[in-house]
Design a protein around this motif. Structure first.
Motif, mmCIF file in Angstrom:
data_model
loop_
_atom_site.group_PDB
_atom_site.id
_atom_site.type_symbol
_atom_site.label_atom_id
_atom_site.label_comp_id
_atom_site.label_asym_id
_atom_site.label_seq_id
_atom_site.Cartn_x
_atom_site.Cartn_y
_atom_site.Cartn_z
ATOM 1 N N TRP A 1 47.799 72.689 15.072
ATOM 2 C CA TRP A 1 47.446 71.891 13.894
ATOM 3 C C TRP A 1 47.396 70.502 14.483
ATOM 4 O O TRP A 1 46.526 69.710 13.916
ATOM 5 C CB TRP A 1 48.805 71.665 12.766
ATOM 6 C CG TRP A 1 48.592 71.173 11.604
ATOM 7 C CD1 TRP A 1 47.365 70.923 11.029
ATOM 8 C CD2 TRP A 1 49.316 70.403 11.178
ATOM 9 N NE1 TRP A 1 47.435 70.205 9.880
ATOM 10 C CE2 TRP A 1 48.724 69.765 9.751
ATOM 11 C CE3 TRP A 1 50.798 69.788 11.019
ATOM 12 C CZ2 TRP A 1 49.225 68.898 8.987
ATOM 13 C CZ3 TRP A 1 51.238 69.139 10.065
ATOM 14 C CH2 TRP A 1 50.546 68.429 9.061
ATOM 15 N N LEU A 2 47.971 69.885 15.420
ATOM 16 C CA LEU A 2 47.703 68.684 16.001
ATOM 17 C C LEU A 2 46.239 68.530 16.738
ATOM 18 O O LEU A 2 45.602 67.510 16.399
ATOM 19 C CB LEU A 2 48.917 68.570 17.058
ATOM 20 C CG LEU A 2 48.643 67.210 17.932
ATOM 21 C CD1 LEU A 2 48.585 66.084 17.044
ATOM 22 C CD2 LEU A 2 49.674 66.906 19.075
ATOM 23 N N LEU A 3 45.923 69.568 17.139
ATOM 24 C CA LEU A 3 44.372 69.577 17.526
ATOM 25 C C LEU A 3 43.590 69.600 16.379
ATOM 26 O O LEU A 3 42.464 68.839 16.595
ATOM 27 C CB LEU A 3 44.071 70.977 18.483
ATOM 28 C CG LEU A 3 42.772 71.226 19.044
ATOM 29 C CD1 LEU A 3 42.319 69.948 20.007
ATOM 30 C CD2 LEU A 3 42.485 72.543 19.766
ATOM 31 N N ASP A 4 43.854 70.410 15.503
ATOM 32 C CA ASP A 4 42.975 70.416 14.062
ATOM 33 C C ASP A 4 42.832 68.771 13.760
ATOM 34 O O ASP A 4 41.782 68.481 13.476
ATOM 35 C CB ASP A 4 43.445 71.387 13.034
ATOM 36 C CG ASP A 4 43.684 72.872 13.432
ATOM 37 O OD1 ASP A 4 42.685 73.173 14.250
ATOM 38 O OD2 ASP A 4 44.083 73.393 12.734
ATOM 39 N N LEU A 5 44.041 68.182 13.759
ATOM 40 C CA LEU A 5 43.940 66.808 13.097
ATOM 41 C C LEU A 5 43.168 65.957 14.121
ATOM 42 O O LEU A 5 42.524 64.889 13.601
ATOM 43 C CB LEU A 5 45.446 66.303 12.936
ATOM 44 C CG LEU A 5 46.102 66.892 12.015
ATOM 45 C CD1 LEU A 5 47.638 66.372 11.982
ATOM 46 C CD2 LEU A 5 45.639 66.754 10.590
ATOM 47 N N THR A 6 43.310 66.177 15.350
ATOM 48 C CA THR A 6 42.489 65.506 16.411
ATOM 49 C C THR A 6 41.217 65.592 16.180
ATOM 50 O O THR A 6 40.284 64.774 16.198
ATOM 51 C CB THR A 6 42.986 65.919 17.855
ATOM 52 O OG1 THR A 6 44.241 65.680 18.026
ATOM 53 C CG2 THR A 6 42.221 65.110 18.820
ATOM 54 N N ALA A 7 40.769 66.704 16.146
ATOM 55 C CA ALA A 7 39.196 67.089 15.890
ATOM 56 C C ALA A 7 38.722 66.593 14.558
ATOM 57 O O ALA A 7 37.787 65.739 14.729
ATOM 58 C CB ALA A 7 39.111 68.595 15.915
ATOM 59 N N GLY A 8 39.366 66.622 13.519
ATOM 60 C CA GLY A 8 38.964 65.822 12.131
ATOM 61 C C GLY A 8 38.958 64.337 12.545
ATOM 62 O O GLY A 8 37.852 63.813 11.923
ATOM 63 N N ALA A 9 39.637 63.872 13.095
ATOM 64 C CA ALA A 9 39.664 62.186 13.479
ATOM 65 C C ALA A 9 38.576 61.993 14.287
ATOM 66 O O ALA A 9 37.697 60.865 14.108
ATOM 67 C CB ALA A 9 40.910 61.926 14.256
#
Length: 301
Positions: free
Chosen positions: A220-228
């Motif tokens: 999920w942290l990577l998902d949020l990073t990708a979105g940012a």
């Protein structure tokens, strides 16, 4: 079930909304009158004082406080105690130090009240995704409040649990946040290495999305990073200044006290401290030492 919430910041407000949508009655108070008024527009009840909040709840009451760790928690408890009845429960859902939680539990219990600590993770996404709840405290109030925890969690059977006695919930949340420090640091360093390899013209946003599927680092942290990165791929307008709210420091202290080696979490904390040093003295000292013993060039401003 009915619940009072004190502290209607983003997280407290979203928790109130998730509970309301699950069919629970919520009474909320915040010193910011606009936050209280906003809660009322959603269909919950916003009140103008802690006294009014207590009076609006049937006994035995359950009151969840979402205020900053430290003195604000003690001050809120001090305001609540004269208004409450024996058997009422105070839940601290913030990021309190577990040692303070154990002290508060003993003090509150001696006066006939219950005190439950609930490490809460989920941030601004909790309204949609549910909250991860790490609960500490005595068995009876935790069991009675189970419908509240089930409504806030991702599902009635997942993402929450009674992890131990008083202080255990905040202790587990403290370690959770320490791990988070290390994960964030590892991602940040990896992306920084790729960004610096200019001849390869790497697209960091593309790579983040590739890693989201099938990779062992997907999260999920990577998902949020990708979105940012979708929104700001070159990090324009951002300063290299990273705060910490305390849990990383406490985790490192506990590791030292327990003789546990925790170099990743420790170094991640140190890097956050370093991010706040503008033209820091430490690096300038290293530069001058290299110049002294090796004759290396010293870059001057």
């Amino acid at each position: 079930m009915e619940l009072g919430i004190i502290g209607l910041g983003k997280m407290g407000f979203n928790m109130a909304e998730r509970l309301r949508l699950a069919g629970h009655k919520v009474v909320g108070f915040d010193f910011n009158k606009e936050a209280t008024a906003k809660l009322t527009t959603t269909g919950a009840l916003g009140v103008n004082s802690i006294e009014e909040l207590v009076k609006s709840l049937p006994a035995p009451r359950a009151i969840w406080i979402m205020v900053p760790a430290g003195d604000p928690v003690d001050e809120t408890i001090a305001q609540l105690e004269p208004l409450m009845e024996q058997g009422d429960t105070i839940i601290d859902g913030g990021n309190s130090n577990y040692k303070n939680t154990q002290r508060r539990h003993d003090e509150v219990k001696a006066k006939g009240f219950h005190f439950v600590d609930c490490g809460t993770s989920g941030g601004v996404w909790g309204l949609k995704e549910g909250y991860s709840l790490m609960i500490g405290g005595d068995q009876e109030p935790v069991e009675r409040l189970t419908p509240i925890f089930q409504a806030l969690a991702p599902s009635p059977t997942e993402g929450w649990g009674h992890v131990g006695p008083s202080g255990a919930g905040h202790f587990v949340k403290m370690v959770h946040n320490g791990i988070e420090y290390g994960m964030m640091q590892a991602f940040a360093e990896g992306f920084s290495i790729m960004q610096a390899k200019e001849p390869l013209h790497l697209d960091l946003t593309q790579i983040a999305h590739i890693w989201q599927k099938g990779s062992v680092v997907r999260s999920w942290l990577l998902d949020l990073t990708a979105g940012a990165l979708d929104k700001n791929p070159t990090l324009d307008g951002l300063e290299a200044w990273v705060p910490d709210s305390g849990e990383g420091r406490w985790t490192v202290t506990e590791a030292i006290d327990l003789n546990i080696s925790a170099p990743v979490i420790t170094e991640s904390l140190i890097r956050r401290l370093r991010s706040r040093e503008e033209n820091n003295f430490t690096d300038r000292m290293i530069s001058i030492m290299r110049g002294a013993f090796g004759g290396h060039d010293v870059k001057k401003s």
